[in-house]
Design an enzyme around this catalytic site. Structure first.
Site, mmCIF file in Angstrom:
data_model
loop_
_atom_site.group_PDB
_atom_site.id
_atom_site.type_symbol
_atom_site.label_atom_id
_atom_site.label_comp_id
_atom_site.label_asym_id
_atom_site.label_seq_id
_atom_site.Cartn_x
_atom_site.Cartn_y
_atom_site.Cartn_z
ATOM 1 N N PRO A 20 8.793 1.905 3.189
ATOM 2 C CA PRO A 20 9.689 3.214 3.024
ATOM 3 C C PRO A 20 8.810 4.709 2.843
ATOM 4 C CG PRO A 20 10.713 2.046 1.771
ATOM 5 C CD PRO A 20 9.097 1.354 1.485
ATOM 6 N N GLU A 21 8.726 5.212 3.610
ATOM 7 C CA GLU A 21 7.800 6.839 4.006
ATOM 8 C C GLU A 21 9.294 7.554 4.037
ATOM 9 O OE1 GLU A 21 3.894 6.272 6.663
ATOM 10 O OE2 GLU A 21 3.847 4.303 5.893
ATOM 11 N N LYS B 295 9.092 11.465 -0.375
ATOM 12 C CA LYS B 295 9.726 10.159 -0.367
ATOM 13 C C LYS B 295 10.546 9.978 -1.858
ATOM 14 C CE LYS B 295 5.323 8.382 0.777
ATOM 15 N NZ LYS B 295 3.628 7.415 -0.014
ATOM 16 N N ASN C 24 1.462 5.112 3.783
ATOM 17 C CA ASN C 24 0.550 4.103 4.570
ATOM 18 C C ASN C 24 0.299 4.087 5.886
ATOM 19 O OD1 ASN C 24 -2.056 3.216 3.463
ATOM 20 N ND2 ASN C 24 -0.901 1.214 3.430
ATOM 21 N N ARG D 24 -2.969 0.617 -0.753
ATOM 22 C CA ARG D 24 -4.398 0.379 -1.012
ATOM 23 C C ARG D 24 -4.926 0.411 1.003
ATOM 24 N NH1 ARG D 24 -7.094 -2.523 -5.163
ATOM 25 N NH2 ARG D 24 -9.170 -1.898 -4.369
#
Length: 260
Positions: A2-3, A51, A163, A248
């Site tokens: 989810p973004e 978000k 990400n 990450r």
């Protein structure tokens, strides 16, 4: 994953299903809020903030963050759920539908006057009415030594980038995520690109950044050990950031995006 685009779509679906309707059943499966009952209250609206998602019911807001696995599903009343019941964190039911939040990374119920405690730290929302490009540029530039790949993910700078978009934006800008903000080029162009990719995806069922190549969705994200679509060099993958960063993993092309 989810973004901002995903949460924007979820808020729109929930708003269409719930806004203007009265809650007939409320089941919150989080111990701290297990006694909260919103039955009899009207849902005024559902909005996204970066978000984060806010369902405004009466004088309270149901605040949720999907994190990695969270999802809001909407069912006709009596319809069989598509996910196991033990994963449900909250159920809001009206006379005709059920809205069920599954595996929500964060769920809390606040007074509407206290929403800033949940979302007040966010920078300008890329898909929100408060969007302010100049403020986003200033926020990104406030720490020139910080890697651009970390600055983009910091929701205090601008809200909505996750990400996938972080990785793809760095490729499109031919910049390794570890390049310091000060050396990353015109920040207004970064902000304009962020706005562009989220706007493009806010109504799409599948996220796409590789818009020039039909049938292909991303340039480098998820393509480790495969050839770069631009130059053919093998795409690399590595952890990036601190141990506390959720997102990450990065992908990059060593030729198109040389390390600093």
């Amino acid at each position: 994953m989810p973004e901002g685009d995903t949460v924007f779509q979820a808020a729109a679906r929930l708003h269409r299903a719930l806004a203007g309707k009265t809650v007939t059943r409320c089941d919150v499966r989080v111990p701290r809020y297990a006694t909260v009952d919103l039955s009899g209250k009207q849902v005024d609206e559902v909005i996204a903030r970066g978000k984060h998602l806010l369902i405004r019911v009466g004088d309270v807001s149901v605040h949720s963050h999907l994190k990695m696995e969270g999802r809001w599903d909407i069912y006709e009343k009596g319809e069989k759920w598509r996910r196991p019941g033990f994963k449900a964190r909250i159920i809001l039911e009206t006379a005709t539908v059920q809205a069920v939040g599954f595996e929500l990374g964060k769920l809390e119920i606040l007074r509407r006057t206290e929403e800033d405690k949940a979302v007040g730290h966010l920078g300008p929302d890329l898909l929100g009415p408060d969007w302010d490009a100049e403020t986003a540029v200033a926020n990104l530039g406030a720490d020139p030594a910080r890697p651009i790949g970390l600055a983009l993910l910091d929701q205090r700078n601008l809200a909505g980038i996750g990400n996938v978009f972080r990785v793809e934006m760095c490729f499109l800008r031919r910049t390794h995520p570890a390049v310091p903000v000060a050396d990353a080029g015109d920040l207004s162009e970064w902000v304009a690109l962020a706005k562009q990719v989220l706007e493009y995806n806010r109504t799409r069922s599948m996220r796409v950044t590789n818009v020039d190549r039909p049938g292909e969705r991303t340039w480098v994200y998820g393509r480790a050990a495969r050839p770069c679509r631009r130059c053919g060099t093998t795409i690399k993958k590595a952890d990036f950031g601190t141990i506390t960063d959720m997102d990450r993993v990065i992908y990059w092309c060593p030729l198109c995006q040389p390390r600093p």
